[in-house]
Design a protein around this motif. Sequence first.
Motif, mmCIF file in Angstrom:
data_model
loop_
_atom_site.group_PDB
_atom_site.id
_atom_site.type_symbol
_atom_site.label_atom_id
_atom_site.label_comp_id
_atom_site.label_asym_id
_atom_site.label_seq_id
_atom_site.Cartn_x
_atom_site.Cartn_y
_atom_site.Cartn_z
ATOM 1 N N SER A 132 12.264 -21.532 84.842
ATOM 2 C CA SER A 132 11.124 -20.988 85.589
ATOM 3 C C SER A 132 11.414 -20.986 87.090
ATOM 4 O O SER A 132 10.813 -20.218 87.834
ATOM 5 N N ALA A 133 12.324 -21.852 87.520
ATOM 6 C CA ALA A 133 12.618 -21.958 88.957
ATOM 7 C C ALA A 133 13.476 -20.804 89.464
ATOM 8 O O ALA A 133 13.476 -20.510 90.657
ATOM 9 N N ASN A 134 14.238 -20.159 88.571
ATOM 10 C CA ASN A 134 15.226 -19.190 89.078
ATOM 11 C C ASN A 134 15.284 -17.874 88.291
ATOM 12 O O ASN A 134 16.219 -17.098 88.494
ATOM 13 N N ALA A 135 14.317 -17.635 87.399
ATOM 14 C CA ALA A 135 14.402 -16.463 86.502
ATOM 15 C C ALA A 135 14.580 -15.149 87.269
ATOM 16 O O ALA A 135 15.423 -14.318 86.907
ATOM 17 N N VAL A 136 13.809 -14.974 88.341
ATOM 18 C CA VAL A 136 13.883 -13.717 89.102
ATOM 19 C C VAL A 136 15.265 -13.597 89.749
ATOM 20 O O VAL A 136 15.911 -12.540 89.673
ATOM 21 N N LYS A 137 15.714 -14.693 90.337
ATOM 22 C CA LYS A 137 17.029 -14.700 91.007
ATOM 23 C C LYS A 137 18.154 -14.413 90.014
ATOM 24 O O LYS A 137 19.069 -13.636 90.305
ATOM 25 N N ALA A 157 7.305 -10.858 81.500
ATOM 26 C CA ALA A 157 6.369 -9.930 82.163
ATOM 27 C C ALA A 157 6.331 -10.200 83.663
ATOM 28 O O ALA A 157 6.287 -9.269 84.483
ATOM 29 N N TYR A 158 6.363 -11.473 84.027
ATOM 30 C CA TYR A 158 6.355 -11.830 85.460
ATOM 31 C C TYR A 158 7.639 -11.335 86.141
ATOM 32 O O TYR A 158 7.582 -10.715 87.205
ATOM 33 N N VAL A 159 8.775 -11.584 85.500
ATOM 34 C CA VAL A 159 10.055 -11.146 86.075
ATOM 35 C C VAL A 159 10.053 -9.627 86.248
ATOM 36 O O VAL A 159 10.532 -9.102 87.256
ATOM 37 N N PRO A 201 4.993 -19.907 85.637
ATOM 38 C CA PRO A 201 5.165 -18.530 85.124
ATOM 39 C C PRO A 201 5.218 -18.398 83.600
ATOM 40 O O PRO A 201 5.451 -17.293 83.105
ATOM 41 N N GLU A 202 4.980 -19.493 82.856
ATOM 42 C CA GLU A 202 4.802 -19.357 81.399
ATOM 43 C C GLU A 202 3.364 -18.924 81.079
ATOM 44 O O GLU A 202 3.020 -18.736 79.915
ATOM 45 N N CYS A 203 2.517 -18.799 82.124
ATOM 46 C CA CYS A 203 1.134 -18.356 81.911
ATOM 47 C C CYS A 203 1.095 -16.832 81.795
ATOM 48 O O CYS A 203 2.009 -16.133 82.227
ATOM 49 N N LYS A 204 -0.038 -16.345 81.255
ATOM 50 C CA LYS A 204 -0.224 -14.893 81.108
ATOM 51 C C LYS A 204 -0.342 -14.234 82.493
ATOM 52 O O LYS A 204 -0.733 -14.890 83.459
ATOM 53 N N MET A 205 -0.058 -12.925 82.566
ATOM 54 C CA MET A 205 -0.066 -12.209 83.848
ATOM 55 C C MET A 205 -1.426 -12.279 84.558
ATOM 56 O O MET A 205 -1.466 -12.398 85.779
#
Length: 303
Positions: A132-137, A157-159, A201-205
């Motif tokens: 969760s700390a680096n998924a986007v990166k 979905a967040y990514v 970010p494991e929560c719903k959008m």
Amino acid sequence: MITKEQKELIERINRLKKGKNAVILVHNYQRPEIYEIADFMGDSLELARKAMETDAKIIVLCGVDFMAESAKILNPEKKVLHPSKLSVCPMAQMVTKEQVLELKKKYPKAAVVTYGNSTAEVKSVSDIICTSANAVKVVNSLEEEEVVFTIDHNLAAYVQTKTGKRIIPIEGYCYVHDKIKAEAVKKAKKNHPGAKVMVHPECKMDVIELADAVCSTSQMIKYAKSSNAKEFIAVTECGMVNALKKEMPDKNFYSGGGTCIQMKKITLEKVYDCLLNEKNSVELDKEIMDKARMALKRMIDVS
Ligand code: 13P
Ligand code: SF4
């Protein structure tokens, strides 16, 4: 409140770990009494990093199974002990290696990014791991424009909102975070109008959209420390407020989530027994570990 019996057990564990040259790594969601025996507390990325850095002979991992497995994969020559075999993350069981291989066939140009909350087998067929700390990166570091993203569909979905790449999710979720309702967070905001909202970010959008900050568990600690605010709503597993309060006793934290019962299966008694008798050693197939290690190390290099 730590009881007299717990205090005695904490002292015994602390003596035992010195004698055995063991290090105890503790996830933020653990019971507060487990914090007292921690050499290090952190999120899943930090625990993996610490496991790699330690000189200790034995690693005791107080967290769920995939965290102990990652510590073993990164340290195959060390003894890694997991105090409760019942501390198993249900999300990690939701996707199989076969499902990933199937999608790899369907999308041959896609990279496979797997959430750390996964089995060693699934990691072994992945290109890179993320937390969760680096998924986007991690996703944005890839050359590929298509990404098969396992396991958490909310994180996927967040990514997707943070990348131009096409994210192809595989269904899986955390039963604790997926249950959190936007309405409940709105109500908490109304009750604490000055509070900042930190969302895992494991929560719903629709819950993520209410956040002042989207954070891994340890990023919540960093965010709250650097903020001038005095009150925070931590929208994640309820044990997180204990970790936040421990670091910042002068600030107020309100929980916005339920309990991960698997995380709470680890008790002081189990840690003592496990370390004394060196039981519940994590054992994995060498070939699986070698492949999974490449994906884990690639993540560590990126972050
Ligand atoms: P973190 O990596 O943010 O600690 O999350 C792990 C986890 O299991 C959250 O449910
Ligand atoms: Fe797994 Fe959810 Fe528990 Fe985290 S909180 S360990 S994702 S079940």
